[in-house]
Write a protein that holds these residues in place. Structure first.
Motif, PDB file in Angstrom:
ATOM      1  N   GLN A  41       0.829  -1.206   0.000  1.00 49.74           N
ATOM      2  CA  GLN A  41       0.000   0.000   0.000  1.00 49.74           C
ATOM      3  C   GLN A  41       0.861   1.253   0.000  1.00 49.74           C
ATOM      4  O   GLN A  41       0.617   2.195  -0.765  1.00 49.74           O
ATOM      5  CB  GLN A  41      -0.924  -0.003   1.217  1.00 49.74           C
ATOM      6  N   ARG A  42       1.875   1.252   0.861  1.00 54.35           N
ATOM      7  CA  ARG A  42       2.757   2.416   0.929  1.00 54.35           C
ATOM      8  C   ARG A  42       3.588   2.545  -0.348  1.00 54.35           C
ATOM      9  O   ARG A  42       3.895   3.657  -0.793  1.00 54.35           O
ATOM     10  CB  ARG A  42       3.673   2.305   2.146  1.00 54.35           C
TER      11      ARG A  42
ATOM     12  N   LYS B 236       2.597   1.689  -3.382  1.00 62.24           N
ATOM     13  CA  LYS B 236       1.719   2.245  -4.416  1.00 62.24           C
ATOM     14  C   LYS B 236       1.527   3.754  -4.220  1.00 62.24           C
ATOM     15  O   LYS B 236       1.414   4.503  -5.196  1.00 62.24           O
ATOM     16  CB  LYS B 236       0.383   1.511  -4.404  1.00 62.24           C
ATOM     17  N   GLN B 237       1.503   4.174  -2.978  1.00 59.68           N
ATOM     18  CA  GLN B 237       1.416   5.612  -2.706  1.00 59.68           C
ATOM     19  C   GLN B 237       2.655   6.325  -3.209  1.00 59.68           C
ATOM     20  O   GLN B 237       2.580   7.425  -3.772  1.00 59.68           O
ATOM     21  CB  GLN B 237       1.253   5.840  -1.205  1.00 59.68           C
TER      22      GLN B 237
ATOM     23  N   ALA C 296       2.385   6.796  -6.903  1.00 59.06           N
ATOM     24  CA  ALA C 296       1.459   7.887  -7.222  1.00 59.06           C
ATOM     25  C   ALA C 296       2.129   9.241  -7.073  1.00 59.06           C
ATOM     26  O   ALA C 296       1.783  10.199  -7.773  1.00 59.06           O
ATOM     27  CB  ALA C 296       0.229   7.807  -6.318  1.00 59.06           C
ATOM     28  N   GLU C 297       3.106   9.331  -6.180  1.00 61.67           N
ATOM     29  CA  GLU C 297       3.827  10.579  -5.964  1.00 61.67           C
ATOM     30  C   GLU C 297       5.054  10.701  -6.866  1.00 61.67           C
ATOM     31  O   GLU C 297       5.792  11.678  -6.800  1.00 61.67           O
ATOM     32  CB  GLU C 297       4.266  10.674  -4.503  1.00 61.67           C
TER      33      GLU C 297
END
Length: 227
Positions: free
Chosen positions: A131-132, A134-135, A138-139
């Motif tokens: 999850q982290r 994928k974040q 995105a950044e």
């Protein structure tokens, strides 16, 4: 002389780190830009002490690309975990949960975007890591991982931890492997020795490979300087 230099390093670096942590916690109130500048300043402070006080130089063969890639580092010492903050542009670093849970330093790391991994948590730890990660994508940030899971002595080439293949598959990123020999000048223990740390950036490995192939290629690349 090496022992004296090592003592001075510890006496300067750790109190200085406390000051940087306080500054980072304050900077975090003003958004990601200020805290990233503080963390980069801390890594530069450490690099200055390593090169000018400990007498350790870095020789880099190759370039780590910017943007969302998975950067897989050999892990022999503490020095490369901090140096990655300078070698890789604004990375999200995967590291042991015990470091992320330490007072003062832990909140600072989390504000910057470090991913803490608790090996005992099993599948839940892997889900959190994904999850982290994928974040981070995105950044537009690269993800740094030490796929051996813990530091290893010079000459040892353990198998990669299974979390690496899981993260590789989940994120769908190409991998940039980095070999180095930091353990020769930065052995486990108090005394650090002057010398050269060589780093070799391997060929970028594409996304989408099967587990056996990606693990074999990364394992071979991060151990390229072990011969």
């Amino acid at each position: 002389m090496a022992a004296l230099r090592s003592l001075l390093y510890f006496l300067i670096f750790y109190p200085g780190t406390v000051l940087y942590c306080v500054a980072a916690l304050i900077a975090a109130r003003f958004g990601p830009g200020p805290i990233r500048r503080v963390i980069h300043g801390w890594a530069s402070f450490h690099h200055f002490l390593v090169t000018h006080l400990l007498g350790i130089r870095f020789e880099m063969d190759g370039v780590i690309p910017d943007g969302p890639v998975l950067v897989a580092f050999k892990h022999q010492a503490m020095v490369e975990t901090i140096e990655t903050l300078l070698l890789v542009k604004t990375p999200v670093v995967v590291m042991k949960q015990q470091y992320v849970s330490t007072p003062l330093l832990g909140p600072t790391m989390r504000s910057f975007g470090v991913i803490g991994v608790d090996r005992e948590a099993g599948a839940s730890a892997l889900r959190e890591m994904m999850q982290r990660g994928k974040q981070a994508i995105a950044e537009g940030r690269p993800v740094v991982i030490f796929p051996e899971g813990t530091r290893v002595p010079v000459g040892e080439t353990p198998e990669l931890r299974p979390g690496f293949a899981g993260l590789y598959r989940a994120l769908g990123l190409s991998v940039v492997p980095v070999a180095h020999d930091s353990g020769k000048v930065w052995p486990k223990g108090f005394v650090k020795y002057p010398g050269v740390i060589r780093l070799k950036v391997g060929d970028t490995i594409p996304a989408g490979l099967k587990r056996g192939e990606i693990e074999e290629r990364v394992h071979r690349a991060i151990n390229a300087l072990e011969a």
